[in-house]
Design an enzyme around this catalytic site. Structure first.
Site, PDB file in Angstrom:
ATOM      1  N   PRO A 136       1.210  -1.040  -0.287  1.00  0.00           N
ATOM      2  CG  PRO A 136      -0.891  -1.487   1.547  1.00  0.00           C
ATOM      3  CD  PRO A 136      -0.122  -1.944   1.135  1.00  0.00           C
ATOM      4  CB  SER A 140       6.645   4.224  -8.089  1.00  0.00           C
ATOM      5  OG  SER A 140       5.992   4.508  -8.940  1.00  0.00           O
ATOM      6  CB  ILE A 165      -0.256 -10.351  -5.542  1.00  0.00           C
ATOM      7  CG1 ILE A 165      -0.089  -8.931  -4.410  1.00  0.00           C
ATOM      8  CG2 ILE A 165       0.444 -10.870  -5.924  1.00  0.00           C
ATOM      9  CD1 ILE A 165       1.624  -8.331  -5.007  1.00  0.00           C
ATOM     10  NE  ARG A 253       9.917  -1.895 -16.249  1.00  0.00           N
ATOM     11  CZ  ARG A 253      10.176  -1.522 -14.764  1.00  0.00           C
ATOM     12  NH1 ARG A 253      11.812  -1.210 -15.088  1.00  0.00           N
ATOM     13  NH2 ARG A 253      10.402  -1.583 -14.233  1.00  0.00           N
ATOM     14  CD  GLN A 345     -12.611  11.268 -30.154  1.00  0.00           C
ATOM     15  OE1 GLN A 345     -13.109  11.144 -29.921  1.00  0.00           O
ATOM     16  NE2 GLN A 345     -13.563  12.831 -31.023  1.00  0.00           N
ATOM     17  N   GLY A 348     -17.243   6.141 -32.118  1.00  0.00           N
ATOM     18  CA  GLY A 348     -18.352   7.573 -31.547  1.00  0.00           C
ATOM     19  C   GLY A 348     -19.211   6.351 -30.661  1.00  0.00           C
ATOM     20  CD  GLU A 372       5.497  -6.643 -15.099  1.00  0.00           C
ATOM     21  OE1 GLU A 372       6.837  -7.130 -15.852  1.00  0.00           O
ATOM     22  OE2 GLU A 372       5.341  -7.310 -14.853  1.00  0.00           O
ATOM     23  CB  THR A 374       4.406   4.783 -13.598  1.00  0.00           C
ATOM     24  OG1 THR A 374       5.570   5.408 -12.850  1.00  0.00           O
ATOM     25  CG2 THR A 374       3.605   3.975 -12.589  1.00  0.00           C
TER      26      THR A 374
HETATM   27  C1  LIG Z   1      -3.859  -4.629 -13.071  1.00  0.00           C
HETATM   28  C2  LIG Z   1      -2.302  -4.461 -11.454  1.00  0.00           C
HETATM   29  C3  LIG Z   1      -1.775  -5.675 -11.826  1.00  0.00           C
HETATM   30  C4  LIG Z   1      -1.248  -5.913 -10.589  1.00  0.00           C
HETATM   31  N1  LIG Z   1      -0.214  -6.738 -10.324  1.00  0.00           N
HETATM   32  C5  LIG Z   1       1.141  -7.168  -9.381  1.00  0.00           C
HETATM   33  C6  LIG Z   1       1.652  -7.721  -9.175  1.00  0.00           C
HETATM   34  O1  LIG Z   1       1.891  -9.156  -9.597  1.00  0.00           O
HETATM   35  N2  LIG Z   1       2.739  -7.581  -8.492  1.00  0.00           N
HETATM   36  C7  LIG Z   1       2.942  -6.639  -8.219  1.00  0.00           C
HETATM   37  O2  LIG Z   1       4.451  -6.971  -7.129  1.00  0.00           O
HETATM   38  N3  LIG Z   1       2.675  -5.454  -8.143  1.00  0.00           N
HETATM   39  C8  LIG Z   1       1.253  -5.305  -9.259  1.00  0.00           C
HETATM   40  N4  LIG Z   1       1.079  -4.300  -9.607  1.00  0.00           N
HETATM   41  C9  LIG Z   1       1.145  -2.984  -8.795  1.00  0.00           C
HETATM   42  C10 LIG Z   1       1.490  -2.062 -10.015  1.00  0.00           C
HETATM   43  O3  LIG Z   1       2.945  -3.228 -10.163  1.00  0.00           O
HETATM   44  C11 LIG Z   1       1.599  -1.090  -8.898  1.00  0.00           C
HETATM   45  O4  LIG Z   1       0.701  -0.164  -8.985  1.00  0.00           O
HETATM   46  C12 LIG Z   1       3.125   0.812  -9.621  1.00  0.00           C
HETATM   47  O5  LIG Z   1       4.323  -0.265  -9.755  1.00  0.00           O
HETATM   48  C13 LIG Z   1       2.510   1.067  -9.000  1.00  0.00           C
HETATM   49  O6  LIG Z   1       2.616   1.898  -8.244  1.00  0.00           O
HETATM   50  P1  LIG Z   1       1.408   2.287  -7.571  1.00  0.00           P
HETATM   51  O7  LIG Z   1      -0.075   2.265  -7.686  1.00  0.00           O
HETATM   52  O8  LIG Z   1       1.761   2.603  -5.530  1.00  0.00           O
HETATM   53  O9  LIG Z   1       1.630   4.055  -7.746  1.00  0.00           O
HETATM   54  P2  LIG Z   1       2.645   5.401  -7.105  1.00  0.00           P
HETATM   55  O10 LIG Z   1       3.754   4.788  -7.632  1.00  0.00           O
HETATM   56  O11 LIG Z   1       1.960   5.416  -5.119  1.00  0.00           O
HETATM   57  O12 LIG Z   1       2.947   6.716  -8.629  1.00  0.00           O
HETATM   58  C14 LIG Z   1       1.251   7.254  -8.541  1.00  0.00           C
HETATM   59  C15 LIG Z   1       2.293   7.798  -9.812  1.00  0.00           C
HETATM   60  O13 LIG Z   1       3.260   8.979  -9.256  1.00  0.00           O
HETATM   61  C16 LIG Z   1       4.504   8.169  -9.985  1.00  0.00           C
HETATM   62  N5  LIG Z   1       5.605   8.500  -9.786  1.00  0.00           N
HETATM   63  C17 LIG Z   1       5.905   7.856  -8.402  1.00  0.00           C
HETATM   64  N6  LIG Z   1       7.114   7.848  -7.600  1.00  0.00           N
HETATM   65  C18 LIG Z   1       7.301   9.154  -8.927  1.00  0.00           C
HETATM   66  C19 LIG Z   1       9.184   8.826  -9.173  1.00  0.00           C
HETATM   67  N7  LIG Z   1      10.382   9.074  -8.429  1.00  0.00           N
HETATM   68  N8  LIG Z   1       9.025  10.210 -10.104  1.00  0.00           N
HETATM   69  C20 LIG Z   1       7.594  10.550 -11.238  1.00  0.00           C
HETATM   70  N9  LIG Z   1       7.187  10.324 -10.779  1.00  0.00           N
HETATM   71  C21 LIG Z   1       6.747   9.269  -9.453  1.00  0.00           C
HETATM   72  C22 LIG Z   1       4.242   7.963 -10.813  1.00  0.00           C
HETATM   73  O14 LIG Z   1       4.294   7.095 -11.814  1.00  0.00           O
HETATM   74  C23 LIG Z   1       2.013   7.242 -10.624  1.00  0.00           C
HETATM   75  O15 LIG Z   1       1.756   8.285 -12.002  1.00  0.00           O
HETATM   76  C24 LIG Z   1      -0.494  -4.395 -10.580  1.00  0.00           C
HETATM   77  C25 LIG Z   1      -1.205  -3.495  -9.946  1.00  0.00           C
HETATM   78  C26 LIG Z   1      -2.040  -3.357 -11.445  1.00  0.00           C
HETATM   79  C27 LIG Z   1      -2.996  -2.411 -11.266  1.00  0.00           C
END
Ligand SMILES: Cc1cc2nc3c(=O)[nH]c(=O)nc-3n(C[C@H](O)[C@H](O)[C@H](O)COP(=O)(O)OP(=O)(O)OC[C@H]3O[C@@H](n4cnc5c(N)ncnc54)[C@H](O)[C@@H]3O)c2cc1C
Length: 393
Positions: A136, A140, A165, A253, A345, A348, A372, A374
């Site tokens: 939580p 990133s 996950i 990736r 788009q 429509g 994987e 952002t």
């Molecule tokens: C469908 C789905 C499946 C997933 N499956 C897995 C899985 O199997 N195992 C697993 O471990 N995780 C999994 N994830 C989690 C996924 O890897 C994370 O959602 C992702 O790493 C982003 O983390 P966050 O959502 O906490 O966003 P945050 O890290 O909180 O980021 C929020 C925003 O801030 C930006 N940001 C953050 N840090 C920076 C920085 N230093 N500089 C600039 N911008 C920044 C980000 O780009 C983003 O736009 C999954 C997510 C989804 C939605």
């Protein structure tokens, strides 16, 4: 030198998967989205047919089919694009180790590979592995994970929570990343294989998502969860978890990027067919504008595909490819997002309707710029690598 031609065998794999995506996956994709799952009987059939995304972690599988281990990453990107063209959530629901495979492949001992991968050939049931890194408070910021591991005799005690996950709720085992000292960041990360049914390990909520709804995404909770030394990945005296987590991304990736290309391609093809049937392209300025929007989208998707192939080829050749893997992911996710938006788009209301696959693909594609790593994180990886290169220049 990169060869842009697929050899006969790779072409055969692509054609077979395309046929499967078209005939078996597409027809049930919308219903699976509504049900938040693919039917068990269908997943059993997939398993029986030997369709597995464990290719990355089971290089020997491809050798049995007549390829050298050197095409494993290329097979993954080709399969990723074709199967996601059928349905992205389906690809994430294919039975097998999933994202949990690569860290075991990179860090695991021969005994661990045998034990954890052996689970998938035990019987005809669809079984899953999973990869538990995100928390939580740490998405990133991977170095900031708060799930702890404490040594206790010949085992470790894990405490913390993981979220989002993929296949976490139904996995036979999950590779869980934890830290032995939160103040030390990545230096203290370790990777553990936590098996289903281990006391102190339980599944929390199953997420309801905007897209990829048929793919299960779960919260996992670890409370005083005891994991034996035999389930630690990497040298027991060294914390190699961070390296395992990052190496996973170098090989996955490009495949995830290729999946985005597959979804974007599907949307543009569908919108093109719709516009042709409606005579839109013959409608003067409007037709020209929409044709150009779809052609631009397809052009970008083709660039994205080449980036994926390059990154996969480098991985097959054993070359460091972190920068190229991030380039493919950053570019493909954006190109596919634009492609899906242009397709909605162009169509429509027909593209917005709830029974339209293009509407579903528009919802599905957004997450490719989030999981994987952002888009922003990919750009940071690329910039850092480029600056390192400039310094040495
Ligand atoms: C469908 C789905 C499946 C997933 N499956 C897995 C899985 O199997 N195992 C697993 O471990 N995780 C999994 N994830 C989690 C996924 O890897 C994370 O959602 C992702 O790493 C982003 O983390 P966050 O959502 O906490 O966003 P945050 O890290 O909180 O980021 C929020 C925003 O801030 C930006 N940001 C953050 N840090 C920076 C920085 N230093 N500089 C600039 N911008 C920044 C980000 O780009 C983003 O736009 C999954 C997510 C989804 C939605």
């Amino acid at each position: 030198m990169i060869d842009f031609e697929l050899d006969e065998t790779l072409e055969g794999v692509r054609d077979m998967l395309h046929w499967f995506a078209q005939e078996e996956v597409r027809p049930i994709a919308l219903q699976a989205d509504r049900d938040h799952a693919f039917p068990d009987a269908f997943l059993r059939k997939v398993k029986e047919m030997g369709i597995s995304m464990g290719a990355l972690s089971r290089a020997e599988d491809s050798q049995k089919r007549g390829h050298g281990a050197k095409t494993v990453n290329r097979i993954a990107v080709i399969a990723g694009e074709e199967l996601a063209w059928g349905d992205g959530a389906f690809l994430l629901s294919i039975p097998g180790p999933g994202l949990g495979g690569p860290p075991i492949q990179f860090l695991g001992s021969a005994e661990q590979k045998e034990r954890f991968f052996g689970v998938f050939s035990r019987d005809g049931e669809p079984r899953y592995g999973a990869y538990g890194l995100t928390e939580p408070g740490a998405g990133s910021d991977v170095a900031g994970i708060r799930t702890t591991c404490k040594r206790d005799g010949d085992s470790w005690i894990l405490d913390g929570a993981k979220c989002f996950i993929t296949n976490g709720g139904r996995a036979e085992w999950v590779v869980v990343f934890a830290t032995s000292d939160v103040s030390k960041g990545r230096e203290a990360h370790r990777a553990f294989v936590v098996e289903k049914g281990t006391p102190g390990f339980r599944v929390g909520k199953i997420e309801k998502k905007m897209g990829l709804r048929a793919s299960e995404t779960a919260e996992l909770i670890l409370e005083g969860c005891r994991v034996p030394d035999a389930n630690v990945l990497g040298a027991s005296d060294k914390a190699q978890g961070f390296m395992g987590a990052m190496k996973t991304f170098d090989s996955t990736r490009p495949m995830v990027a290729a999946m985005a290309v597959g979804i974007g391609r599907a949307a543009v093809e569908r919108a093109g067919d719709h516009c042709k049937a409606a005579g839109t392209f013959r409608a003067g300025m409007k037709g020209a504008l929409l044709a150009d929007a779809l052609a631009t989208a397809m052009r970008k998707l083709e660039v994205a595909r080449l980036l994926c192939w390059r990154a996969a080829w480098m991985a097959d050749e054993g070359m460091p490819n972190a920068r190229e893997a991030s380039m493919s992911k950053a570019y493909a996710a954006q190109a596919a997002l634009e492609a899906c938006a242009a397709s909605v788009q162009a169509m429509g209301v027909a593209g917005c309707a709830g029974d339209s696959l293009v509407e579903k693909w528009f919802r599905d594609i957004k997450v490719f710029d989030i999981f994987e790593g952002t888009g922003q994180i990919q750009r940071i990886v690329i910039s850092k690598r480029l600056l390192e290169g400039l310094r040495s220049f």
